[in-house]
Scaffold this motif. Structure first.
Motif, PDB file in Angstrom:
ATOM      1  N   VAL A 227       0.992  -1.203   0.027  1.00  0.00           N
ATOM      2  CA  VAL A 227       0.015   0.049  -0.022  1.00  0.00           C
ATOM      3  C   VAL A 227       0.707   1.243  -0.152  1.00  0.00           C
ATOM      4  O   VAL A 227       1.818   1.464   0.951  1.00  0.00           O
ATOM      5  CB  VAL A 227      -0.849   0.131   1.244  1.00  0.00           C
ATOM      6  N   THR A 228       0.551   2.082  -0.928  1.00  0.00           N
ATOM      7  CA  THR A 228       1.539   3.371  -1.195  1.00  0.00           C
ATOM      8  C   THR A 228       0.687   4.556  -0.843  1.00  0.00           C
ATOM      9  O   THR A 228      -0.576   4.378  -1.151  1.00  0.00           O
ATOM     10  CB  THR A 228       2.329   3.446  -2.301  1.00  0.00           C
ATOM     11  N   GLY A 229       1.153   5.683  -0.533  1.00  0.00           N
ATOM     12  CA  GLY A 229       0.464   7.048  -0.346  1.00  0.00           C
ATOM     13  C   GLY A 229       1.020   7.493   1.055  1.00  0.00           C
ATOM     14  O   GLY A 229       1.684   6.934   1.516  1.00  0.00           O
ATOM     15  N   PRO A 230       0.162   8.614   1.368  1.00  0.00           N
ATOM     16  CA  PRO A 230       0.344   9.181   2.777  1.00  0.00           C
ATOM     17  C   PRO A 230       0.253   8.199   3.912  1.00  0.00           C
ATOM     18  O   PRO A 230      -0.403   7.128   3.453  1.00  0.00           O
ATOM     19  CB  PRO A 230      -0.730  10.262   3.019  1.00  0.00           C
ATOM     20  N   GLU A 232      -1.031   7.931   6.965  1.00  0.00           N
ATOM     21  CA  GLU A 232      -2.102   7.581   7.688  1.00  0.00           C
ATOM     22  C   GLU A 232      -3.200   7.126   6.882  1.00  0.00           C
ATOM     23  O   GLU A 232      -3.881   6.167   7.316  1.00  0.00           O
ATOM     24  CB  GLU A 232      -2.673   9.263   8.166  1.00  0.00           C
ATOM     25  N   ALA A 233      -3.261   7.634   5.452  1.00  0.00           N
ATOM     26  CA  ALA A 233      -4.237   6.974   4.422  1.00  0.00           C
ATOM     27  C   ALA A 233      -3.801   5.440   4.439  1.00  0.00           C
ATOM     28  O   ALA A 233      -4.792   4.664   4.335  1.00  0.00           O
ATOM     29  CB  ALA A 233      -4.420   7.842   3.196  1.00  0.00           C
ATOM     30  N   SER A 234      -2.593   5.426   4.198  1.00  0.00           N
ATOM     31  CA  SER A 234      -2.251   3.843   4.095  1.00  0.00           C
ATOM     32  C   SER A 234      -2.536   2.938   5.273  1.00  0.00           C
ATOM     33  O   SER A 234      -2.901   1.827   5.150  1.00  0.00           O
ATOM     34  CB  SER A 234      -0.651   3.786   3.746  1.00  0.00           C
ATOM     35  N   THR A 237      -6.069   2.112   5.031  1.00  0.00           N
ATOM     36  CA  THR A 237      -6.507   0.965   3.733  1.00  0.00           C
ATOM     37  C   THR A 237      -5.641  -0.249   4.388  1.00  0.00           C
ATOM     38  O   THR A 237      -6.625  -1.344   4.259  1.00  0.00           O
ATOM     39  CB  THR A 237      -5.613   1.385   2.553  1.00  0.00           C
ATOM     40  N   SER A 269       7.388   7.031  10.679  1.00  0.00           N
ATOM     41  CA  SER A 269       7.009   7.196   9.384  1.00  0.00           C
ATOM     42  C   SER A 269       8.129   8.210   8.876  1.00  0.00           C
ATOM     43  O   SER A 269       8.208   8.262   7.363  1.00  0.00           O
ATOM     44  CB  SER A 269       5.616   7.804   9.224  1.00  0.00           C
TER      45      SER A 269
END
Length: 289
Positions: A227-230, A232-234, A237, A269
């Motif tokens: 899972v890639t991305g910011p 918190e959002a990752s 997910t 992070s």
């Protein structure tokens, strides 16, 4: 003792600051053949020659370009590999049949001493079995390469990601393999550099130039969802995707969200250095479970 093994054509695994390497005498084709056999690696996948002194470049390349001097001054010893046109002294068995040669000067003191006492030129890919996650401890090497004559244990590596590979035979220096040294860091030294189109293109017909990038790499035995991305959002997910009993690799601050899963932490992070150190180890830890 490790140097005697190298000088007799044998293999020695040794620590570098990036990952553990599987070393043999770079100027001896039979040693390269043993490396390919031990890794289960296709012989068209070039080996990186490790050196310990800048003047040793002259023997193995046709000509040292100005860009190489600049990059060496900035990043050697360190996690940067440079590709140049090889001299006749380097056997094609080491270069995967190519007329170019990949060269690196590691910063790990054990690696440098081994290279100096072992003849000055040590060919070494990462010491994992081909396709497996790279080894960042001597134990990882033993799991994959228990039959080689010697493993030098230097503890856990400090970086944990492979070296960046820059091709200096192109008109514009080109990164063929991403690593710890970023494109921006190379551009800051040279002014102009680019990524290989095959690394960044979404067109499946455009392939990476580096032969090693066309094979399956760094893969654990179990299926992995990335899972890639910011951050918190990752994490949110992953919470939605993860089933009870799954393994989760995440940043420290999200670990307590996964009480139904087995968790391996990558560090905070914001700390890319710690994440680089831990990612291959986390994959191997889950394989062992």
């Amino acid at each position: 003792e490790a140097c005697r093994i190298l000088q007799k054509g044998g293999l020695v695994a040794f620590p570098t600051e990036t990952v553990y390497g599987l070393g043999g005498d770079a100027m001896y084709s039979e040693a390269s053949a043993k490396i390919y056999a031990a890794k289960g690696r296709p012989s068209d996948n070039p080996l990186i020659i490790h050196i310990a002194d800048m003047e040793h470049l002259d023997k193995i390349v046709e000509e040292v370009p100005e860009a190489a001097h600049k990059l060496a001054e900035a990043f050697w010893p360190g996690p940067l590999t440079m590709i140049m046109n090889k001299s006749d002294a380097v056997p094609h068995g080491t270069t995967g049949g190519l007329d170019t040669v990949a060269i690196r000067m590691p910063s790990d003191p054990i690696a440098l001493e081994l290279i100096r006492q072992g003849g000055g030129y040590v060919a070494a890919p990462s010491a994992n079995t081909s396709g497996r996650p790279s080894p960042t401890t001597a134990q990882h090497v033993y799991e994959d390469q228990g039959k080689i004559p010697m493993i030098l244990d230097g503890g856990a590596v400090t970086i944990g990601l492979e070296s960046t590979i820059v091709d200096l035979t192109e008109e514009i220096p080109t990164i063929l393999r991403p690593g710890y040294i970023s494109l921006e860091m190379v551009q800051a030294v040279l002014g102009e550099a680019k990524m290989d189109k095959g690394l960044i293109s979404s067109d499946s017909n455009i392939h990476p130039k580096a032969p090693g990038m066309k094979y399956r790499h760094y893969a654990p035995k179990a299926p992995v969802t990335v899972v890639t991305g910011p951050a918190e959002a990752s994490a949110r997910t992953i919470e939605q995707l993860a089933k009870p009993g799954d393994g989760v690799i995440c940043f420290d601050e999200f670990a307590d969200r996964f009480d139904q899963q087995t968790v391996e932490c990558l560090g905070p992070s914001r700390d890319k250095r710690i994440q680089a150190q831990r990612v291959f180890d986390a994959l191997r830890t889950f394989d062992s479970k």
